[in-house]
Write a protein that holds these residues in place. Structure first.
Motif, mmCIF file in Angstrom:
data_model
loop_
_atom_site.group_PDB
_atom_site.id
_atom_site.type_symbol
_atom_site.label_atom_id
_atom_site.label_comp_id
_atom_site.label_asym_id
_atom_site.label_seq_id
_atom_site.Cartn_x
_atom_site.Cartn_y
_atom_site.Cartn_z
ATOM 1 N N CYS A 88 0.825 -1.215 0.000
ATOM 2 C CA CYS A 88 0.000 0.000 0.000
ATOM 3 C C CYS A 88 0.856 1.262 0.000
ATOM 4 C CB CYS A 88 -0.937 0.015 1.198
ATOM 5 S SG CYS A 88 -2.283 -1.167 1.066
ATOM 6 N N LEU A 89 1.911 1.259 0.801
ATOM 7 C CA LEU A 89 2.803 2.425 0.829
ATOM 8 C C LEU A 89 3.473 2.636 -0.528
ATOM 9 C CD1 LEU A 89 4.503 2.070 4.341
ATOM 10 C CD2 LEU A 89 2.779 3.746 3.627
ATOM 11 N N ALA A 90 3.941 1.554 -1.131
ATOM 12 C CA ALA A 90 4.576 1.659 -2.451
ATOM 13 C C ALA A 90 3.576 2.124 -3.501
ATOM 14 C CB ALA A 90 5.197 0.321 -2.841
ATOM 15 N N ALA A 91 2.362 1.593 -3.440
ATOM 16 C CA ALA A 91 1.329 1.998 -4.399
ATOM 17 C C ALA A 91 0.941 3.455 -4.210
ATOM 18 C CB ALA A 91 0.101 1.095 -4.260
ATOM 19 N N ALA A 92 0.856 3.897 -2.964
ATOM 20 C CA ALA A 92 0.541 5.305 -2.708
ATOM 21 C C ALA A 92 1.638 6.202 -3.265
ATOM 22 C CB ALA A 92 0.359 5.541 -1.207
ATOM 23 N N ALA A 93 2.881 5.787 -3.104
ATOM 24 C CA ALA A 93 3.998 6.569 -3.658
ATOM 25 C C ALA A 93 3.940 6.588 -5.185
ATOM 26 C CB ALA A 93 5.329 5.996 -3.171
ATOM 27 N N ALA A 94 3.672 5.442 -5.794
ATOM 28 C CA ALA A 94 3.583 5.375 -7.253
ATOM 29 C C ALA A 94 2.411 6.210 -7.768
ATOM 30 C CB ALA A 94 3.439 3.921 -7.699
ATOM 31 N N SER A 95 1.277 6.123 -7.102
ATOM 32 C CA SER A 95 0.111 6.891 -7.514
ATOM 33 C C SER A 95 0.346 8.389 -7.359
ATOM 34 C CB SER A 95 -1.112 6.462 -6.700
ATOM 35 O OG SER A 95 -2.244 7.178 -7.108
ATOM 36 N N THR A 96 1.003 8.775 -6.271
ATOM 37 C CA THR A 96 1.335 10.191 -6.071
ATOM 38 C C THR A 96 2.257 10.681 -7.178
ATOM 39 O OG1 THR A 96 1.062 9.974 -3.679
ATOM 40 C CG2 THR A 96 2.366 11.854 -4.464
ATOM 41 N N ALA A 97 3.235 9.858 -7.555
ATOM 42 C CA ALA A 97 4.144 10.229 -8.650
ATOM 43 C C ALA A 97 3.372 10.392 -9.958
ATOM 44 C CB ALA A 97 5.235 9.183 -8.797
ATOM 45 N N LEU A 98 2.418 9.502 -10.223
ATOM 46 C CA LEU A 98 1.617 9.616 -11.444
ATOM 47 C C LEU A 98 0.760 10.878 -11.428
ATOM 48 C CD1 LEU A 98 0.454 5.920 -11.963
ATOM 49 C CD2 LEU A 98 2.114 7.193 -13.328
ATOM 50 N N GLU A 99 0.198 11.207 -10.286
ATOM 51 C CA GLU A 99 -0.614 12.427 -10.193
ATOM 52 C C GLU A 99 0.249 13.673 -10.371
ATOM 53 O OE1 GLU A 99 -4.008 12.534 -10.127
ATOM 54 O OE2 GLU A 99 -3.786 10.368 -10.377
ATOM 55 N N LEU A 100 1.456 13.656 -9.821
ATOM 56 C CA LEU A 100 2.375 14.787 -10.019
ATOM 57 C C LEU A 100 2.777 14.902 -11.482
ATOM 58 C CD1 LEU A 100 4.594 14.490 -6.812
ATOM 59 C CD2 LEU A 100 2.838 16.210 -7.312
ATOM 60 N N LEU A 101 2.967 13.768 -12.135
ATOM 61 C CA LEU A 101 3.268 13.779 -13.569
ATOM 62 C C LEU A 101 2.115 14.396 -14.343
ATOM 63 C CD1 LEU A 101 5.057 12.933 -15.974
ATOM 64 C CD2 LEU A 101 3.922 10.694 -15.887
ATOM 65 N N GLN A 102 0.901 14.117 -13.938
ATOM 66 C CA GLN A 102 -0.257 14.697 -14.613
ATOM 67 C C GLN A 102 -0.315 16.208 -14.427
ATOM 68 O OE1 GLN A 102 -3.654 12.502 -13.192
ATOM 69 N NE2 GLN A 102 -3.389 10.914 -14.728
ATOM 70 N N LEU A 103 0.174 16.712 -13.317
ATOM 71 C CA LEU A 103 0.230 18.167 -13.117
ATOM 72 C C LEU A 103 1.202 18.809 -14.097
ATOM 73 C CD1 LEU A 103 0.233 18.584 -9.237
ATOM 74 C CD2 LEU A 103 -1.544 19.304 -10.833
ATOM 75 N N VAL A 104 2.300 18.118 -14.369
ATOM 76 C CA VAL A 104 3.330 18.652 -15.253
ATOM 77 C C VAL A 104 2.872 18.620 -16.708
ATOM 78 C CG1 VAL A 104 5.689 18.234 -16.090
ATOM 79 C CG2 VAL A 104 5.176 18.041 -13.668
ATOM 80 N N LEU A 105 2.038 17.656 -17.086
ATOM 81 C CA LEU A 105 1.732 17.421 -18.508
ATOM 82 C C LEU A 105 0.939 18.503 -19.231
ATOM 83 C CD1 LEU A 105 1.221 13.574 -18.565
ATOM 84 C CD2 LEU A 105 3.130 14.914 -19.413
ATOM 85 N N PRO A 106 0.068 19.235 -18.913
ATOM 86 C CA PRO A 106 -0.860 19.329 -17.799
ATOM 87 C C PRO A 106 -2.113 18.491 -18.070
ATOM 88 C CG PRO A 106 -1.135 21.240 -19.177
ATOM 89 C CD PRO A 106 -0.061 20.387 -19.801
ATOM 90 N N ARG A 107 -2.509 17.783 -17.083
ATOM 91 C CA ARG A 107 -3.722 16.961 -17.105
ATOM 92 C C ARG A 107 -4.422 17.149 -15.775
ATOM 93 N NH1 ARG A 107 -3.211 11.566 -19.624
ATOM 94 N NH2 ARG A 107 -5.249 11.350 -18.689
#
Length: 140
Positions: A88-107
């Protein structure tokens, strides 16, 4: 010997899954994903009227986010042998990274996605925990 081959296959699937996730997040499929949630809503609400009255298209989007991360939970639990909460901790970190990537894209980035994705990984990890017997650390 079968365990080594199985672990290799699970690792390969996990790498392919991660690549597909990056492609989905980085790609221009937002409109298509929105249409999918509306189609599911119409299908289960009107064509096969099995959905509750309160279920909206947004709820289908949340459910899809949960389902999207179940394979990650299964894969991480099988490959690493981590406990469900570590997955769960690893998945939360991965999901947070994906959401941050979406901010950069912008999405559209949404903190609720982190919660639903983590829930999906937890479901996957708990399924593995329930199905795979690990040797006891205690004696016989």
């Amino acid at each position: 010997m079968w365990l080594v081959r199985t672990t290799w296959i699970v690792r390969a699937v996990l790498v392919a899954y991660a690549a597909a996730m990056l492609l989905v997040v980085a790609g221009p499929w937002g409109h298509a994903l929105n249409r999918l949630t509306v189609r599911l809503y119409v299908q289960f609400r009107y064509t096969w009227p099995i959905a509750p009255d309160w279920a909206l298209p947004e709820h289908y989007g949340l459910l899809l986010n949960v389902l999207l991360f179940v394979p990650l939970g299964v894969g991480l639990a099988l490959v690493t042998g981590w406990r469900w909460w570590q997955v769960c901790l690893a998945a939360a970190a991965a999901s947070t990274a994906l959401e941050l990537l979406q901010l950069v894209l912008p999405r559209d980035a949404d903190p609720v996605d982190v919660l639903t994705n983590t829930l999906g990984a937890a479901v996957g990890a708990l399924v593995v925990t329930a199905c795979v017997r690990r040797p006891s650390r205690r004696g016989p």
